[in-house]
Design a protein around this motif. Structure first.
Motif, PDB file in Angstrom:
ATOM      1  N   GLU B   8       0.695  -1.268   0.093  1.00 38.67           N
ATOM      2  CA  GLU B   8       0.090   0.030   0.036  1.00 38.67           C
ATOM      3  C   GLU B   8       0.873   1.272  -0.084  1.00 38.67           C
ATOM      4  O   GLU B   8       2.229   1.284   0.616  1.00 38.67           O
ATOM      5  CB  GLU B   8      -0.976  -0.028   1.327  1.00 38.67           C
ATOM      6  CG  GLU B   8      -2.064  -1.000   1.180  1.00 38.67           C
ATOM      7  CD  GLU B   8      -3.019  -0.856   2.461  1.00 38.67           C
ATOM      8  OE1 GLU B   8      -3.665  -1.773   2.523  1.00 38.67           O
ATOM      9  OE2 GLU B   8      -2.937   0.141   2.957  1.00 38.67           O
ATOM     10  N   GLY B   9       0.455   2.304  -0.560  1.00 42.09           N
ATOM     11  CA  GLY B   9       1.154   3.485  -0.531  1.00 42.09           C
ATOM     12  C   GLY B   9       0.086   4.640   0.245  1.00 42.09           C
ATOM     13  O   GLY B   9      -0.851   4.056   0.732  1.00 42.09           O
ATOM     14  N   PRO B  10       0.549   5.644  -0.053  1.00 46.97           N
ATOM     15  CA  PRO B  10       1.540   6.347  -0.789  1.00 46.97           C
ATOM     16  C   PRO B  10       2.979   5.901  -0.300  1.00 46.97           C
ATOM     17  O   PRO B  10       3.295   6.167   1.192  1.00 46.97           O
ATOM     18  CB  PRO B  10       1.388   7.946  -1.024  1.00 46.97           C
ATOM     19  CG  PRO B  10       0.617   8.175   0.254  1.00 46.97           C
ATOM     20  CD  PRO B  10      -0.214   6.889   0.689  1.00 46.97           C
ATOM     21  N   VAL B  11       4.005   5.991  -1.022  1.00 44.00           N
ATOM     22  CA  VAL B  11       5.636   5.801  -0.440  1.00 44.00           C
ATOM     23  C   VAL B  11       6.205   7.133  -0.621  1.00 44.00           C
ATOM     24  O   VAL B  11       6.053   7.811  -1.804  1.00 44.00           O
ATOM     25  CB  VAL B  11       6.039   4.892  -0.999  1.00 44.00           C
ATOM     26  CG1 VAL B  11       7.691   4.777  -0.436  1.00 44.00           C
ATOM     27  CG2 VAL B  11       5.556   3.487  -0.808  1.00 44.00           C
ATOM     28  N   THR B  12       6.764   7.764   0.221  1.00 43.36           N
ATOM     29  CA  THR B  12       7.473   9.084   0.308  1.00 43.36           C
ATOM     30  C   THR B  12       9.083   8.953   0.851  1.00 43.36           C
ATOM     31  O   THR B  12       9.159   8.225   1.773  1.00 43.36           O
ATOM     32  CB  THR B  12       6.961  10.256   1.268  1.00 43.36           C
ATOM     33  OG1 THR B  12       5.651  10.499   0.582  1.00 43.36           O
ATOM     34  CG2 THR B  12       7.788  11.584   1.003  1.00 43.36           C
ATOM     35  N   LEU B  13      10.032   9.073  -0.107  1.00 45.29           N
ATOM     36  CA  LEU B  13      11.437   9.164   0.103  1.00 45.29           C
ATOM     37  C   LEU B  13      12.160  10.135  -0.376  1.00 45.29           C
ATOM     38  O   LEU B  13      11.742  10.765  -1.049  1.00 45.29           O
ATOM     39  CB  LEU B  13      11.863   8.099  -0.716  1.00 45.29           C
ATOM     40  CG  LEU B  13      11.442   6.462  -0.734  1.00 45.29           C
ATOM     41  CD1 LEU B  13      12.048   5.499  -1.509  1.00 45.29           C
ATOM     42  CD2 LEU B  13      11.675   5.972   0.952  1.00 45.29           C
ATOM     43  N   SER B  14      13.152  10.398   0.402  1.00 51.57           N
ATOM     44  CA  SER B  14      14.166  11.274   0.125  1.00 51.57           C
ATOM     45  C   SER B  14      15.125  10.886  -1.253  1.00 51.57           C
ATOM     46  O   SER B  14      15.364   9.655  -1.203  1.00 51.57           O
ATOM     47  CB  SER B  14      15.328  11.955   1.245  1.00 51.57           C
ATOM     48  OG  SER B  14      14.259  12.334   2.271  1.00 51.57           O
ATOM     49  N   GLU B  15      15.395  11.781  -1.783  1.00 49.59           N
ATOM     50  CA  GLU B  15      16.427  11.628  -2.848  1.00 49.59           C
ATOM     51  C   GLU B  15      17.768  10.817  -2.607  1.00 49.59           C
ATOM     52  O   GLU B  15      18.100  10.819  -1.386  1.00 49.59           O
ATOM     53  CB  GLU B  15      16.988  12.905  -3.813  1.00 49.59           C
ATOM     54  CG  GLU B  15      17.396  12.562  -5.137  1.00 49.59           C
ATOM     55  CD  GLU B  15      17.265  14.099  -5.714  1.00 49.59           C
ATOM     56  OE1 GLU B  15      17.803  15.056  -5.389  1.00 49.59           O
ATOM     57  OE2 GLU B  15      17.274  14.231  -6.967  1.00 49.59           O
TER      58      GLU B  15
END
Lengths: 113, 113
Positions: B8-15
């Motif tokens: 399940e999302g949403p997925v939030t990542l840093s660069e």
């Protein structure tokens, strides 16, 4: 371009009207597919063409939906007497043949008022 | 019947972070497995595929390995970029299912600078 082309990109119409959506597959691709993408339903298969015949039309949601393909190329998806629940993005894909990777167009966003 | 389940999302990542999006499937026999990506306002693009057990599909730094023993096809990337922000769909194809793709629900990925 060389990709799958769909038209129109956006369509707004009143409830009860008929609409026609068009798909131009990649040249040389014998298989063509229609899918529908809507909130809450995800991506749903509608119909599959091999050449001009449709061996699998089991995903069409009602008899208001029909599709045809002519000359082994262009396909049209027709929705009669549109309802608000028909609002969705309609995606077309084509492939070299049965079981090969499918390449998608940018879709037609259909909005029923 | 055939089905695909995605993380399940949403997925939030840093660069530059490591990405994993889980995908498991249910199907008889040996389906082909795919990851598709959908950038905002665009159609689905084929990202990578695998057609038999232990195959590894790769493209643009993304990888996924077809694991029959765990019925999984997890998507990974070692270092994500802002431009990877999109919705990712896992899908399977069983030729005996009429060539239709069965999709997971999609996972929204946002990569922040």
């Amino acid at each position: 371009g060389a990709g799958v082309s769909q038209s129109p990109s956006n369509k707004v119409t009143e409830k009860g009207k008929d609409v026609e959506l068009r798909c131009d597959p990649i040249s040389g691709h014998t298989a063509l597919y229609w899918y529908r993408q809507s909130l809450g339903q995800g991506l749903e298969f509608l119909i599959y063409f091999q050449g001009n015949s449709a061996p699998d039309k089991s995903g069409l949601p009602s008899d208001r939906f029909s599709a045809e393909r002519t000359g082994g190329s262009v396909s049209t998806l027709t929705i009669q007497r549109t309802q608000q629940e028909d609002s969705a993005v309609y995606l077309c894909a084509s492939s070299l043949g049965h079981g090969q990777p499918q390449h998608f167009g940018d879709g037609t966003r259909l909005s029923i008022l | 019947g055939n089905s695909v389940t995605q993380m399940e999302g949403p997925v939030t990542l840093s660069e530059e972070a490591f990405l994993t999006i889980n995908c498991t499937y249910t199907a008889t026999g040996y389906p082909s497995l795919f990851w598709y990506v959908q950038y905002p306002g665009e159609g689905l693009q084929l990202l990578l595929k695998a057609t038999k057990a232990d195959d590894k599909g790769s493209n643009k730094g993304f990888e996924a390995t077809y694991r029959k023993e765990t019925t999984s096809f997890h998507l990974e990337k070692g270092s994500v970029q802002v431009s990877d922000s999109a919705v990712y769909f896992c899908a399977l194809l069983r030729e005996t299912s009429g060539s239709r793709l069965t999709f997971g629900e999609g996972t929204q990925l946002t990569v922040n600078p």
